[in-house]
Design a protein around this motif. Structure first.
Motif, PDB file in Angstrom:
ATOM      1  N   TRP A   1       0.783  -1.303  -0.063  1.00 33.85           N
ATOM      2  CA  TRP A   1      -0.088   0.267   0.081  1.00 33.85           C
ATOM      3  C   TRP A   1       0.946   1.014  -0.212  1.00 33.85           C
ATOM      4  CZ3 TRP A   1      -0.750   3.931   3.575  1.00 33.85           C
ATOM      5  CH2 TRP A   1      -1.527   5.126   3.463  1.00 33.85           C
ATOM      6  N   GLN A   2       1.896   1.213   0.507  1.00 33.21           N
ATOM      7  CA  GLN A   2       3.342   2.391   0.764  1.00 33.21           C
ATOM      8  C   GLN A   2       3.504   3.182  -0.819  1.00 33.21           C
ATOM      9  OE1 GLN A   2       4.575   1.097   4.631  1.00 33.21           O
ATOM     10  NE2 GLN A   2       4.819   3.092   5.013  1.00 33.21           N
ATOM     11  N   PHE A   3       3.907   1.758  -0.901  1.00 36.50           N
ATOM     12  CA  PHE A   3       4.172   1.884  -2.152  1.00 36.50           C
ATOM     13  C   PHE A   3       3.999   2.608  -3.367  1.00 36.50           C
ATOM     14  CE2 PHE A   3       6.920   0.882  -6.218  1.00 36.50           C
ATOM     15  CZ  PHE A   3       7.668   1.260  -5.889  1.00 36.50           C
ATOM     16  N   ALA A   4       2.247   2.314  -3.532  1.00 35.66           N
ATOM     17  CA  ALA A   4       1.162   2.384  -4.208  1.00 35.66           C
ATOM     18  C   ALA A   4       1.002   3.896  -3.698  1.00 35.66           C
ATOM     19  CB  ALA A   4      -0.115   1.444  -3.934  1.00 35.66           C
ATOM     20  N   GLN A   5       1.299   4.301  -2.852  1.00 34.81           N
ATOM     21  CA  GLN A   5       1.058   6.054  -2.267  1.00 34.81           C
ATOM     22  C   GLN A   5       1.954   6.310  -2.832  1.00 34.81           C
ATOM     23  OE1 GLN A   5      -1.445   7.122  -0.100  1.00 34.81           O
ATOM     24  NE2 GLN A   5      -2.853   5.127  -0.934  1.00 34.81           N
ATOM     25  N   ARG A   6       3.137   5.639  -3.366  1.00 31.71           N
ATOM     26  CA  ARG A   6       4.336   6.651  -3.543  1.00 31.71           C
ATOM     27  C   ARG A   6       3.878   6.605  -5.006  1.00 31.71           C
ATOM     28  NH1 ARG A   6       9.112   7.530  -0.330  1.00 31.71           N
ATOM     29  NH2 ARG A   6       9.481   8.167  -2.041  1.00 31.71           N
ATOM     30  N   ILE A   7       3.464   5.854  -5.670  1.00 36.71           N
ATOM     31  CA  ILE A   7       3.768   6.095  -7.297  1.00 36.71           C
ATOM     32  C   ILE A   7       2.469   6.728  -7.812  1.00 36.71           C
ATOM     33  CG2 ILE A   7       2.784   4.919  -9.748  1.00 36.71           C
ATOM     34  CD1 ILE A   7       4.118   1.962  -8.241  1.00 36.71           C
ATOM     35  N   LYS A   8       1.126   6.937  -7.054  1.00 36.69           N
ATOM     36  CA  LYS A   8       0.191   7.641  -7.377  1.00 36.69           C
ATOM     37  C   LYS A   8       0.891   9.432  -6.906  1.00 36.69           C
ATOM     38  CE  LYS A   8      -4.328   9.104  -7.043  1.00 36.69           C
ATOM     39  NZ  LYS A   8      -5.410   9.378  -7.364  1.00 36.69           N
ATOM     40  N   LYS A   9       2.100   9.849  -5.910  1.00 39.69           N
ATOM     41  CA  LYS A   9       2.317  10.748  -5.378  1.00 39.69           C
ATOM     42  C   LYS A   9       2.963  11.429  -6.605  1.00 39.69           C
ATOM     43  CE  LYS A   9       4.772  13.642  -2.378  1.00 39.69           C
ATOM     44  NZ  LYS A   9       6.013  13.595  -0.028  1.00 39.69           N
ATOM     45  N   GLU A  10       4.309  10.521  -7.109  1.00 41.08           N
ATOM     46  CA  GLU A  10       4.979  10.746  -8.085  1.00 41.08           C
ATOM     47  C   GLU A  10       4.714  11.354  -9.326  1.00 41.08           C
ATOM     48  OE1 GLU A  10       8.413   7.552 -10.471  1.00 41.08           O
ATOM     49  OE2 GLU A  10       7.521   7.537  -8.385  1.00 41.08           O
ATOM     50  N   PHE A  11       3.325  10.286  -9.915  1.00 40.48           N
ATOM     51  CA  PHE A  11       2.728  10.982 -11.223  1.00 40.48           C
ATOM     52  C   PHE A  11       1.542  12.558 -10.935  1.00 40.48           C
ATOM     53  CE2 PHE A  11       3.254   6.948 -12.380  1.00 40.48           C
ATOM     54  CZ  PHE A  11       3.513   6.707 -14.011  1.00 40.48           C
ATOM     55  N   LYS A  12       1.730  12.408  -9.644  1.00 41.77           N
ATOM     56  CA  LYS A  12       0.899  13.912  -8.969  1.00 41.77           C
ATOM     57  C   LYS A  12       2.097  14.911  -9.430  1.00 41.77           C
ATOM     58  CE  LYS A  12      -2.365  15.744  -5.862  1.00 41.77           C
ATOM     59  NZ  LYS A  12      -2.753  15.345  -4.544  1.00 41.77           N
ATOM     60  N   GLU A  13       2.925  14.639  -9.267  1.00 42.65           N
ATOM     61  CA  GLU A  13       3.914  16.151  -8.886  1.00 42.65           C
ATOM     62  C   GLU A  13       4.283  16.285 -11.072  1.00 42.65           C
ATOM     63  OE1 GLU A  13       7.023  14.119  -6.958  1.00 42.65           O
ATOM     64  OE2 GLU A  13       6.404  14.475  -5.111  1.00 42.65           O
ATOM     65  N   VAL A  14       4.237  15.388 -11.527  1.00 40.32           N
ATOM     66  CA  VAL A  14       4.001  15.479 -12.792  1.00 40.32           C
ATOM     67  C   VAL A  14       2.884  16.167 -13.580  1.00 40.32           C
ATOM     68  CG1 VAL A  14       6.198  14.906 -13.524  1.00 40.32           C
ATOM     69  CG2 VAL A  14       4.078  13.539 -13.290  1.00 40.32           C
ATOM     70  N   GLY A  15       1.916  16.262 -12.745  1.00 42.41           N
ATOM     71  CA  GLY A  15       0.481  17.064 -13.204  1.00 42.41           C
ATOM     72  C   GLY A  15      -0.538  15.691 -13.594  1.00 42.41           C
ATOM     73  N   ARG A  16      -0.391  14.397 -13.671  1.00 46.84           N
ATOM     74  CA  ARG A  16      -1.427  13.206 -14.237  1.00 46.84           C
ATOM     75  C   ARG A  16      -1.505  12.812 -12.771  1.00 46.84           C
ATOM     76  NH1 ARG A  16       1.885   9.295 -18.355  1.00 46.84           N
ATOM     77  NH2 ARG A  16       0.428   8.910 -19.031  1.00 46.84           N
TER      78      ARG A  16
END
Length: 438
Positions: free
Chosen positions: A375-390
């Motif tokens: 779950w934590q890594f899924a949250q990091r993936i979500k945050k990573e793409f959010k930072e580039v506007g996706r």
């Protein structure tokens, strides 16, 4: 007649424990550098899997964690010497708690026990004899301590062993599956390996483990069995140290024996020149307040934490919910795999995501079968793409097995873990139960 909890007794057990404890703290932290543990868990990683809710707690940049651990090693030696005891032990406790909460890729129960014993020791008058503090300030020098100081330590050890015993009453321990797998994986010498993996031997180890955890504290408490129990403890922990290579824990566990022997016995062995305590008197109200308002609530919490998994839906061996902080030590191995599917919510494009570029081999293996880390890594993936506007959805395809059993689905593959919330106290419905049809 045994002294009342609030009466003063010879403080030799507490003093010698402080010396052992400080030395082991130094060994643990400096050893972590020398064995490559710090490098593997804090230097070579891009980030750590911290305890949930502590995302801000990440390693110092560059080689900062080496200096962090060196500082802890120095603090451990100062605790051993009894120099500025409250400050040095307090600083070590905060720094070690930081290490504990910062990463769980290499989770070990004795890391948690170190935090607890540091907290206990901070409240105890362990610097009032054979310390630099007492040498510099003779006013604090004392030959005695409240009797409850020993009993608090004994209670903590009893809690650890009691819950470790209860946890072993499950099929894979009782039929030797786990101990066979453990010895098969841990013993490298071919001759010893062939011997240790014989059925009679791994079954003996399994039931000896139950008997030891169940009986060691009661046997240490009684004079007639105390020395035999200590010898058994010595054999048990040295065996674990050699075969399992679990750092300072075996020696840490052995050091608690000083609280089970009569204080005068400890004085005669370790402090031959120390004056003998001839009178017993009751302590002041300040000591009573410490026991009543800190240690009794503390011990109640320690009794409650290990049973919380019984109030969480599902089997803790499978879901891992309630596993930590409950003395479920060396009970199971997990194997499996996790693959993430990342989907752009706007375009429905499936995005290829390479986990191996983000995680070390050890992190990947640990994360693959543990729901909280998935779950934590899924949250990091979500945050990573959010930072580039996706805005993306993150799904996990996870299968896992416990103790070599056939693998089953662990995580619901249709749940967007990027949007899922972590339930701290109860079952997370996106973790599939072992009995669910799959």
């Amino acid at each position: 007649m045994k002294p009342h909890l609030f009466q003063q007794i010879d403080n030799s057990p507490l003093i010698i424990f402080r010396i052992f404890f400080g030395f082991l703290l130094a060994c643990e932290t400096i050893g972590a550098i020398l064995t490559g543990w710090v490098k593997e868990n804090f230097i070579d990683v891009q980030f750590t899997f911290n305890h949930i809710g502590m995302d801000w707690l990440q390693p110092l940049p560059g080689y900062g964690m080496y200096f962090y651990f060196i500082a802890m090693g120095i603090l451990g030696l100062l605790v051993m010497l009894g120099y500025k005891y409250r400050w040095t032990l307090g600083a070590f406790t905060i720094m070690w708690a930081g290490v504990y909460f910062m990463q769980k890729t290499s989770y070990n129960n004795h890391y948690y026990l170190l935090v607890l014993v540091c907290i206990i020791m901070w409240f105890l008058p362990a610097n009032t004899y054979a310390s630099l503090d007492a040498k510099q300030n003779p006013n604090i020098k004392s030959l005695t301590m409240p009797a409850w100081c020993s009993w608090v330590m004994i209670a903590q050890v009893a809690i650890v062993y009691f819950f470790a015993t209860i946890a072993k009453f499950y099929p894979d321990w009782l039929d030797g599956t786990f101990t066979k797998n453990l010895l098969d994986r841990s013993v490298k010498n071919e001759t010893l390996h062939d011997f240790f993996t014989q059925k009679w031997f791994y079954l003996f180890i399994a039931y000896a483990g139950i008997a030891f955890d169940l009986l060691i504290v009661p046997l240490l408490l009684f004079k007639k069995t105390r020395t035999w129990a200590f010898i058994a403890s010595l054999i048990f922990h040295i065996f674990n140290s050699i075969t399992l290579q679990i750092g300072i824990f075996p020696y840490f566990a052995l050091s608690f024996a000083v609280f089970f022997y009569p204080p005068e016995k400890m004085r005669s062995i370790f402090f031959k020149n120390k004056p003998q305590v001839t009178t017993i008197r009751e302590t002041g109200k300040d000591y009573k307040s410490t026991l009543y308002y800190f240690f009794i609530p503390y011990l109640i919490v320690q009794l409650l934490l290990p049973v919380r998994h019984h109030f969480i839906k599902g089997d803790v061996f499978w879901t891992e919910e309630g596993h930590r902080l409950s003395w479920r030590m060396m009970l199971r191995t997990r194997n499996g795999f996790t693959r993430y599917k990342v989907v752009d919510k706007k375009t429905n494009e499936i995005i290829v995501y390479n986990i191996n570029k983000k995680l070390t081999h050890k992190q990947f293996n640990s994360m693959c079968t543990k729901p909280d880390m998935i779950w934590q890594f899924a949250q990091r993936i979500k945050k990573e793409f959010k930072e580039v506007g996706r805005d993306v959805a993150v799904y996990a395809n996870t299968s896992a097995g416990v103790n070599g059993a056939p693998m089953k689905k662990l995580i619901d593959p249709d749940v967007d873990l990027g949007e899922a919330k972590w339930n701290y106290f109860f079952h997370n419905d996106w973790i599939l139960l072992h009995e669910d049809e799959q």
